[in-house]
Each structure stands twice: as C-alpha cells, then as structure tokens.
Design an enzyme around this catalytic site. Structure first.
Site, short mmCIF file in Angstrom:
data_model
loop_
_atom_site.label_atom_id
_atom_site.label_comp_id
_atom_site.label_asym_id
_atom_site.label_seq_id
_atom_site.Cartn_x
_atom_site.Cartn_y
_atom_site.Cartn_z
N SER A 181 0.75 -1.26 -0.42
CA SER A 181 -0.15 -0.15 0.14
C SER A 181 0.71 0.79 -0.25
CB SER A 181 -0.95 0.05 1.24
OG SER A 181 -0.11 -0.17 2.00
N CYS A 182 2.39 1.35 0.24
CA CYS A 182 2.63 2.21 0.86
C CYS A 182 4.29 2.09 0.25
CB CYS A 182 3.11 2.44 2.33
SG CYS A 182 2.80 0.63 2.97
#
Ligand SMILES: Cc1cc2nc3c(=O)[nH]c(=O)nc-3n(C[C@H](O)[C@H](O)[C@H](O)COP(=O)(O)OP(=O)(O)OC[C@H]3O[C@@H](n4cnc5c(N)ncnc54)[C@H](O)[C@@H]3O)c2cc1C
Lengths: 411, 102
Positions: free
Chosen positions: B100-101
């Site tokens: 996600s990141c």
C-alpha cells in the site's frame, strides 16, 4: 508550430519547463505551463514552519521567477483535459490545444474524507502541516501551548514525503526539550502501517529513534472518525486515542481536475507507466511528480530524477523513437531527527534503504540510515539546492537519476 | 523459506505470506486463519474469494477500495478480520501482502 503544454508549475512542472526549454525551440515548438497560483512554495519547508525554524519568507517565492524566458506562463485554473481531442479547457473558458501534454498537477490533502476531521476543532486543536495555512496555524498554536497529549497521525497511504510525519514527531521532541517543557508533553505517533516505515531496515532504525526519544507508537490504526467532543481519534476496530493537539496528515489525493477529465484512479492519480512515465491510456500524455500513480515516493527528489529521464523520453517521442524504460523509482530523502541531526535514505522500486555512504562509495560525506550532523546540514542545504539547482533542472553532480548500489550494505 | 501447513510443504516469505498462490487450498486457509485466531465463516470465505479475484485481475488492494467495493464495508471487514484486516485477510487468502505504501 507544435505545442507542448505542462499542467502545474510546482516542483515537477517547473523542472520540466527548464529542461525542455533547452531542447524544444521556436519556431518549431512553443512550450506553455499552466498554474492557478501566484506563488511557488517550497513544501519541505512546511515541516520547519511550525517550529519557528523557517519563516514564511524562506519558503514562498513568485512562481514567475522560476519559469524560463521563452516558456509561456498561463495563469488560471484548469477546468478539464479532453485527452481524446488533445485539448485543455480553462475555467475562464479559454482553450489550449496540445501536441504533447505533461501532467504535473501534484497532490493535495483531503481532510473531508474522514468524518469530523474538518470539524469544529479544525485549526483549533486539529491541524495539518501539509499546507502553508495549516503549518502557520500550528506554529501559532505551539508558540504558547502549555503541554498535554500531542498526537502525530497519518490517515492513509500513500502520502507525499512519507517520512515527514516522523520528522515532525522528532522535531517536536527537540522543540519541547529546548523550551524546557518536554516533561509536560506526551508524544504519540499513530500510523496505519504495521511499523514506523514501509521498508524493514529503515523501520528498525526509526523505531529505535522513537524509543530513544520517548515517543509512543500506535501502529495498524485505520482511522474512522475524529470525535470533536471528546477529542479523540477512533479507528474501525473501536480503538480511541485522546489528544490535546492532533497533527494529522489527511488523505492525499491528486487534483480534482483529473477526476473531471476521467483520467484519474480512485484517488485522482493518473495511471502511468512506471519506467517510461507515459500515461497508460494516451500516448502523447506524460505524467511526473505527485500526480502519477507509480509506486515511487511522492517527493521532490523523485520528481527531479524523473525529470531527467522524462526529458529524454519526450525528445524520443517527438522524434518517433521508442521510449527508454529507465526510471527505477529512485528516491533520496533526508530525515530530520531533531537536535541538529538527520538521517539519509537512498532507495528505489526494488532496493530498500540500507546503511552505507553517499554519494561516494566508502567515503561519504553523507551516511545512509545513520544519524549525523552532516546529514542535517545536507537537509538545510536542500532548500538552497531546491531554489537554485533543482527547479532550474540542473543535474546534481555525482548523483545519478537511477540509483547506484555502490557504497550500500545489502546482505 | 518453507513451512509445513496442513501437512504440506508450502513456500512462504519471512512474514509468512504464500509466495506461490498455486499452492493455496482451503485447508491451508483454515490453518492460517487459526493462527490469527479466526474461525472462517461463509462470510469470511466470500471476502477471501473476492480478494483472490482482485489479485488475479492485478487490481492493487487497499482498505479504501475494499470499503467502496460493495462486497463488505470497512466496519464489517474489521469485525471479521480484527486489528489489521487487509494484512490478515490477504495472508489467509494466500496472496501477497498489499504494497500500500512506499
Ligand atoms: C510537509 C512536506 C514535506 C516535504 N518534504 C520533502 C523533502 O524533504 N524532500 C523531498 O524531496 N520532498 C518533500 N516533499 C514533497 C515535495 O514537496 C513534492 O513531492 C513535490 O513538490 C511534488 O511536485 P509536483 O510538481 O508533483 O507537485 P506540486 O509542487 O504540488 O505542484 C503542483 C502544481 O499544480 C498546480 N495545480 C494543480 N491543480 C491545478 C489546477 N486545476 N489548475 C491550475 N493549477 C493547478 C498547483 O497550483 C501547483 O502549483 C514534502 C512535502 C510536504 C507537504
């Protein structure tokens, strides 16, 4: 005459205007750059404004100063892009036709995404520091705050400069120490991630620092709402964290213009080929900086490396040559850790930040993933470099657009 | 790395996520769920199926997207897979942990 249009005269757009101005010349080419603002902000400076380290004058300049002569600056709001017609519609009704379009409209905060965030306590006890206004309001609040619970919080990923909230927590620790009131302040760092950062080695180093500075960490916290009455943030699992001051990084989104144009994903980021920076849908549209959806950090340093590679690809594109698949996600970020020290991390799509030396293998003078005073001087020098080197699109000596593995300790 | 799950030798990464979805089956999901102290109900299976399908279609997963999917709202997702639902659910589903990141 052919027309190249750049949307956004922030970090990335300005760099592209300066690069391309050397190559795409009149009378064959006209370059235009569009922005609605009068001012160019050095956004990394927003981190220092709340702590009275920088003043507003340090971080705000006229947008025109950085747009090269020969490039036409179009002032006004972009209403919509019509990519199938190669046309940009402005809010004032004017239209720009283009042969090549560069999207560099950046990302901004969207506090309205979370219930109660922009409620009655907004800029009273709930602050952001990702906007100039937010950072300034927070500065004024901190100047005469008497202490309590300071909660530093990330709403959801991805955000610009993902280390900035951590730096905020570190700087807060050192700010309150200098004001001889650290014992009156409880600092808690709240993140939706499972640890302090996204990559294992850096997480380890950063969690060690949080611990050393007595900053509490709450991980895996997915906020549902801000309770303005009880002054708490509450997550979907029902966990509540009380605050006296909440410093939050709201959801970051691309500009609405991408949604209106049907060019964005669910966060208004433009689907982009991660190695060439060409739009996935339209061959004559290129995207760089925070506006794209590529899995790289949303940082000025990334935009700088992208700009070098994108310049070459645009020149190839206009000559009808195949694009180079060269961008590797290279990012290089200083992390302020307070008390006049900083860390430096250098990484890309496939290589996580590790220890080592930079930019000269084995020599430095900067050290990767270790606190040092030299790194802090590097971070402060970054502001000068930003205004005088980066925006002008000048290559930084010894630092290549793609990441170098030399001098790094992988195992 | 390898791990024995439900009597089979399965390839996993350091965090225990399957590295080869082809090795996944329901008995493996049951064991991984038990490790996370979850008893899989028909509703759990529905969501696991949805996640696997998104993975096959190469759609990046995020809490936000799942909340808007119409399959499950975020509250229920948390009730079914407490604490870190996306990380837990993807592990049980035998698909990679969402990046996600950055
Ligand atoms: C607090 C903070 C700290 C940071 N620290 C660092 C750091 O230490 N190091 C680092 O490398 N990076 C850092 N960054 C990130 C860096 O500032 C950004 O990644 C960079 O500015 C991105 O450049 P950009 O050109 O993509 O977007 P921007 O610079 O935001 O430019 C976008 C431009 O588009 C214009 N625009 C958008 N929509 C429209 C429209 N509809 N009509 C007209 N104009 C429009 C805007 O007015 C703006 O000028 C930090 C960011 C923040 C917020």
């Amino acid at each position: 005459m052919k027309h190249l249009v750049i949307l956004g005269a922030g970090t990335a757009g300005t760099m592209m205007a300066n690069h391309l101005n050397h190559h795409l010349k009149k009378p064959e080419w006209q370059i235009s750059i569009v922005d609605e603002r009068e001012e160019h902000h050095y956004q990394p400076g927003y981190l220092f404004l709340p702590f009275d380290i920088y003043t507003p004058e340090d971080i705000v300049k006229h947008i025109e100063e950085f747009v090269p002569k020969g490039v036409c600056l179009v002032k006004g709001q972009i209403n919509k892009v019509l990519p199938k017609e190669n046309k940009v519609k402005m809010a004032d009704g004017n239209e720009l036709n283009y042969d090549v379009l560069i999207v560099a409209t950046g990302a901004k905060i969207a506090p309205e995404e979370i219930e109660g965030m922009k409620g009655g306590e907004w800029q009273k006890s709930v602050f952001d520091f990702y906007t100039f206004e937010g950072a300034l309001a927070l500065r004024n609040k901190l100047r005469d705050w008497e202490g309590g619970n300071l909660v530093v919080h990330i709403t959801e990923m991805p955000i610009k400069c993902p280390v900035a909230p951590l730096e905020f927590a570190f700087l807060a620790d050192s700010y309150f120490k200098h004001k001889h009131m650290r014992d009156k302040v409880e600092i808690t760092y709240v993140t939706p991630l499972s640890g302090a950062f996204t990559k294992p080695k850096a997480t380890e180093a950063l969690e060690h620092l949080l611990h050393e500075k007595h900053i509490n960490i709450e991980s895996d916290f997915a906020i549902e709402h801000v309770d303005n009455e009880t002054k708490e943030i509450v997550d979907y699992g029902g966990k509540a964290i009380p605050f006296d001051i909440l410093v939050t990084v709201p959801t970051n989104k691309g500009d609405e213009v991408m949604a209106r144009s049907g060019m964005g994903d669910d966060l208004n980021y433009v689907p982009t080929h991660k190695a060439t920076l060409q739009s996935k849908e339209y061959a004559n549209v290129f995207v760089l900086g925070d506006a794209s959806n590529i899995p790289a950090s949303k940082a000025g340093s990334v935009a700088h490396f992208e700009a070098e590679i994108l310049t070459e690809n645009i020149l190839r594109f206009v000559k009808g040559e195949p694009l180079k698949e060269e961008f590797d996600g290279h990012a290089n970020c200083f992390i302020e850790t307070g008390n006049g020290k900083a860390l430096l991390i250098d990484f890309n799509y496939t290589h996580e930040p590790v220890e080592g030396t930079f930019p000269f293998a084995g020599v430095g003078p900067l050290r990767l993933l270790k606190e040092s005073r030299m790194n802090h001087l590097g971070k402060l020098a970054f502001r000068w470099i930003y205004w005088n080197v980066l925006l002008k699109g000048t290559h930084i000596p010894f630092v290549s657009a793609t990441m170098s593995e030399a001098g790094k300790k992988y195992n | 790395m390898e791990k024995t799950i439900a009597g089979k030798t399965i390839a996993v990464n350091e965090e225990g996520y399957l590295t080869d979805f082809k090795q996944w089956d329901k008995s493996i999901a049951d064991v991984l769920a038990a490790e996370a102290e979850i008893n899989l109900s028909p509703r759990h299976w529905e969501i696991l199926g949805y996640l696997q399908n998104e993975y096959k279609n190469e759609v990046p997963l995020s809490i936000r997207k799942i909340g808007k999917s119409g399959v499950v709202d975020i509250k229920e997702f948390y009730q079914l897979f407490p604490k870190a639902p996306l990380k837990t659910a993807t592990k049980i589903a035998g698909i990679p942990k969402p990046a996600s990141c950055i």
